[in-house]
Design a protein around this motif. Structure first.
Motif, PDB file in Angstrom:
ATOM      1  N   PHE A  84      -5.076  -0.983 -14.381  1.00 13.48           N
ATOM      2  CA  PHE A  84      -4.456  -0.368 -13.210  1.00 13.48           C
ATOM      3  C   PHE A  84      -4.424  -1.348 -12.045  1.00 13.48           C
ATOM      4  O   PHE A  84      -3.411  -1.472 -11.355  1.00 13.48           O
ATOM      5  CB  PHE A  84      -5.198   0.919 -12.826  1.00 13.48           C
ATOM      6  N   ALA A  85      -5.506  -2.078 -11.826  1.00 13.65           N
ATOM      7  CA  ALA A  85      -5.558  -3.075 -10.744  1.00 13.65           C
ATOM      8  C   ALA A  85      -4.508  -4.164 -10.957  1.00 13.65           C
ATOM      9  O   ALA A  85      -3.867  -4.605  -9.995  1.00 13.65           O
ATOM     10  CB  ALA A  85      -6.960  -3.683 -10.655  1.00 13.65           C
ATOM     11  N   GLN A  86      -4.314  -4.579 -12.209  1.00 12.81           N
ATOM     12  CA  GLN A  86      -3.281  -5.582 -12.504  1.00 12.81           C
ATOM     13  C   GLN A  86      -1.890  -5.038 -12.203  1.00 12.81           C
ATOM     14  O   GLN A  86      -1.038  -5.745 -11.656  1.00 12.81           O
ATOM     15  CB  GLN A  86      -3.358  -6.018 -13.968  1.00 12.81           C
ATOM     16  N   LEU A  87      -1.663  -3.773 -12.541  1.00 13.47           N
ATOM     17  CA  LEU A  87      -0.378  -3.141 -12.251  1.00 13.47           C
ATOM     18  C   LEU A  87      -0.117  -3.114 -10.749  1.00 13.47           C
ATOM     19  O   LEU A  87       0.965  -3.488 -10.283  1.00 13.47           O
ATOM     20  CB  LEU A  87      -0.343  -1.714 -12.808  1.00 13.47           C
ATOM     21  N   VAL A  88      -1.109  -2.674  -9.993  1.00 14.86           N
ATOM     22  CA  VAL A  88      -0.960  -2.587  -8.538  1.00 14.86           C
ATOM     23  C   VAL A  88      -0.682  -3.973  -7.953  1.00 14.86           C
ATOM     24  O   VAL A  88       0.183  -4.125  -7.084  1.00 14.86           O
ATOM     25  CB  VAL A  88      -2.203  -1.933  -7.893  1.00 14.86           C
TER      26      VAL A  88
END
Length: 186
Positions: A84-88
């Motif tokens: 999720f952090a990579q997506l953001v």
């Protein structure tokens, strides 16, 4: 277009939305209709990044995605915290670059082709409405100045129409004008 496997029914009993009359009619046609009318998308001016800065834009994206992850469309987002952090970060790179900041998205990921990139996920009109509602909330949560909030919205609202990849209605998706949203949330 309606495709009945059974013999045609009389016109009074034909209930699909194809507007055909039952029976053979040489030269009869089903009228053409556009699937989705896509308006022009005005990318934001440098004024947005000048007012919010790269850090402010990244905070806006992070807040928006945090809200999305907890929403009715949260299943569209990675549940793993690292993913999720990579997506953001990837979305923030796109937003910063689109607003005139450092080009970090395109060199790493190529041309955007956003609709194609999102095609594995079902994004219908209802998902778009959740996305827009939470974008409005994120803009408020991050205290974006009104003048750039309107410009950012003028970019993202028509852009969001291009993300719809599964239609659930024949009607065109609702437009969410900034002035109407501002009046609704005043």
């Amino acid at each position: 277009m309606c495709q009945h496997a059974s013999p045609p029914t009389p016109a009074a009993e034909h209930h699909c939305a194809c507007q055909q009359q039952a029976g053979p009619h040489p030269g009869k046609r089903v009228p053409a209709t556009p699937e989705l009318i896509l308006p022009e998308v005005p990318f934001p001016s440098l004024r947005v990044i000048e007012a919010l800065g790269e850090h402010g834009l990244r905070q806006l994206v992070a807040q928006h995605h945090a809200l999305l992850r907890q929403s009715a469309i949260g299943h569209l987002f990675a549940q793993d915290a690292a993913q999720f952090a990579q997506l953001v970060e990837r979305v923030a790179d796109f937003v910063v670059e689109a607003c005139g900041g450092a080009a970090q998205y395109t060199p790493a990921h190529g041309h955007t082709c956003m609709r194609t990139r999102h095609f594995p996920f079902t994004i219908d009109e209802a998902a778009r409405e959740v996305w827009l509602t939470l974008l409005w909330q994120a803009l408020a949560d991050c205290a974006a100045p009104a003048e750039v909030r309107e410009e950012y919205w003028a970019w993202m609202e028509p852009f969001s129409l291009r993300m719809i990849n599964r239609r659930t209605t024949k009607a065109q998706p609702a437009r969410w004008a900034y002035a109407e949203m501002a009046a609704r949330h005043a």
